[in-house]
Design a protein around this motif. Structure first.
Motif, PDB file in Angstrom:
ATOM      1  N   ARG A 186     -45.379 -33.892   3.775  1.00 34.91           N
ATOM      2  CA  ARG A 186     -45.132 -34.294   2.392  1.00 34.91           C
ATOM      3  C   ARG A 186     -44.498 -33.185   1.544  1.00 34.91           C
TER       4      ARG A 186
ATOM      5  N   GLN B 164     -54.109 -40.678  -0.974  1.00 32.14           N
ATOM      6  CA  GLN B 164     -52.938 -41.552  -0.935  1.00 32.14           C
ATOM      7  C   GLN B 164     -53.103 -42.601   0.162  1.00 32.14           C
ATOM      8  N   ASP B 165     -53.519 -42.152   1.333  1.00 35.30           N
ATOM      9  CA  ASP B 165     -53.677 -43.075   2.462  1.00 35.30           C
ATOM     10  C   ASP B 165     -54.790 -44.094   2.226  1.00 35.30           C
TER      11      ASP B 165
ATOM     12  N   ASP C 161     -54.634 -31.659   1.525  1.00 30.76           N
ATOM     13  CA  ASP C 161     -55.278 -32.568   2.470  1.00 30.76           C
ATOM     14  C   ASP C 161     -56.010 -33.690   1.735  1.00 30.76           C
TER      15      ASP C 161
ATOM     16  N   ALA D 166     -53.424 -36.147   0.340  1.00 32.89           N
ATOM     17  CA  ALA D 166     -52.896 -36.997   1.418  1.00 32.89           C
ATOM     18  C   ALA D 166     -53.904 -38.079   1.807  1.00 32.89           C
TER      19      ALA D 166
ATOM     20  N   ARG E  72     -46.080 -36.160  -3.526  1.00 30.29           N
ATOM     21  CA  ARG E  72     -45.527 -35.239  -2.543  1.00 30.29           C
ATOM     22  C   ARG E  72     -45.809 -33.826  -3.027  1.00 30.29           C
TER      23      ARG E  72
END
Length: 376
Positions: free
Chosen positions: A154, A120-121, A114, A117, A130
């Motif tokens: 992912r 990355q965002d 989490d 992710a 990934r």
């Protein structure tokens, strides 16, 4: 628009002296000869590396026994080293089911996923991250751990692993003792009880978990890998489960059987760079000699991927395009990432400028571009 010129460009089947044009995140043109742009001074330009198997992140999350680092900071440190090694796509290994040598649980893995992710965002990370789920089939909680990732898009690879002493990577109990007892500090009686309990646990859970995890991975359309296959029976089991990627086969027999079954074979860069396996299993060089090698991963040393690709040319006599494909084109294809891994028009502009002018030199990463943007 960015143009890299005066470069030795490593294409699928040849190396040309010329230039590459990057625009809007993709490769717009490739040509021989000079062009106005960034002078690469005769360095190689290769595709961005695609890493399928690395547990390097764990060392940043837990840098010392009983120490947990801030997860976002740990991920950023891992990401920076990955990028500086020329890797532009990485499948971060996350544990599902508890293995004996880790304190990280499946719940920890989901929390790490989490945070990756989110990072990355938020634009915190240099490379495309990934997930690779390392599923310890001998653990009774493996299925519950896998279910934690049911809503995680992912996930790109699932590995079916069994680190039970007496088989696969640890066929020799003496080798397992040398590895684990030294690491854990157990007394001889404690170690004997421990390894007996692990074998009892595996007898109950390994086969049923392996079958069910394969069913669930296939239902999600996720690529399945087997890990540390040692015998033809292990390979037959992998074929039964729909495996398409053989990670670290430990014997010639298993590698040959995996190749005959149509699987791609992944081995570790450190094995090739060092000249052999740290645990006494088959060497990458032996597999390269019999055409049973498709993909190199960094395993536990990020830079070993690029270094090993050049070693394939220098020590094993492979052409540079064929060697570079083991860390770019082949791993990308193995997990269906069809937009990267090659220097070709309309592919992602994931490129690495590398200096390695003499045989035996350790390559130097001089610049890294992800989707046309310089990230290292």
């Amino acid at each position: 628009m960015t143009i890299l010129t005066n470069a030795r460009i490593v294409l699928d089947d040849e190396v040309i002296h010329g230039h590459v044009v990057m625009e809007d995140g993709i490769i717009n043109a490739i040509g021989e000869g000079a062009a106005a742009g960034e002078d690469c001074e005769g360095d190689y330009v290769v595709p961005g590396l695609v890493e399928l198997h690395t547990d390097h992140l764990e060392g940043h999350i837990s840098p010392r026994p009983r120490v947990r680092w801030n997860t976002t900071a740990a991920i950023q440190a891992h990401d920076a080293q990955i990028a500086a090694s020329g890797i532009t796509t990485v499948l971060d290994a996350l544990r599902v089911g508890l293995d004996a040598d880790s304190s990280l649980t499946s719940e920890d893995s989901r929390q790490i996923a989490d945070v990756i992710a989110a990072a990355q965002d938020e634009g915190r990370l240099r490379v495309d991250h990934r997930f690779h789920l390392r599923c310890e089939v001998s653990d009774e909680y493996a299925l519950g751990g896998f279910a934690l990732f049911d809503d995680m898009p992912r996930v790109a690879l699932v590995s079916l692993m069994d680190h039970t002493p007496g088989q696969r990577q640890f066929r020799s109990l003496d080798a397992y003792r040398a590895y684990f007892q030294t690491k854990s500090g157990m007394s001889d009686p404690e170690f004997e009880r421990f390894q007996a309990e692990r074998r009892e646990r595996a007898a109950i859970w390994s086969d049923s978990n392996r079958r069910e995890l394969a069913i669930r991975a296939k239902a999600r359309g996720v690529i399945i890998a087997s890990h540390d296959d040692a015998t033809e029976a292990h390979v037959a089991e992998a074929v039964r489960d729909g495996v398409t990627l053989a990670e670290f086969p430990t014997t010639i027999d298993a590698a040959v059987a995996s190749r005959a079954a149509g699987m791609k074979i992944l081995m570790g860069g450190p094995n090739l760079v060092r000249g052999g396996s740290h645990s006494g299993n088959i060497s990458v060089g032996e597999l390269a000699d019999i055409d049973a090698l498709d993909i190199l991963s960094s395993d536990y040393v990020p830079f070993s991927m690029l270094q090993a690709a050049f070693v394939l040319g220098e020590r094993e006599g492979w052409t540079l395009p064929r060697a570079i494909a083991t860390v770019t084109k082949n791993p990308a294809a193995a997990v269906n990432l069809t937009d990267r891994g090659r220097i070709a028009v309309d592919y992602r502009a994931d490129l690495v400028r590398v200096r390695c002018h003499n045989d035996g030199d350790i390559p130097v990463v001089r610049a890294v571009y992800r989707a046309g943007a310089r990230v290292a």
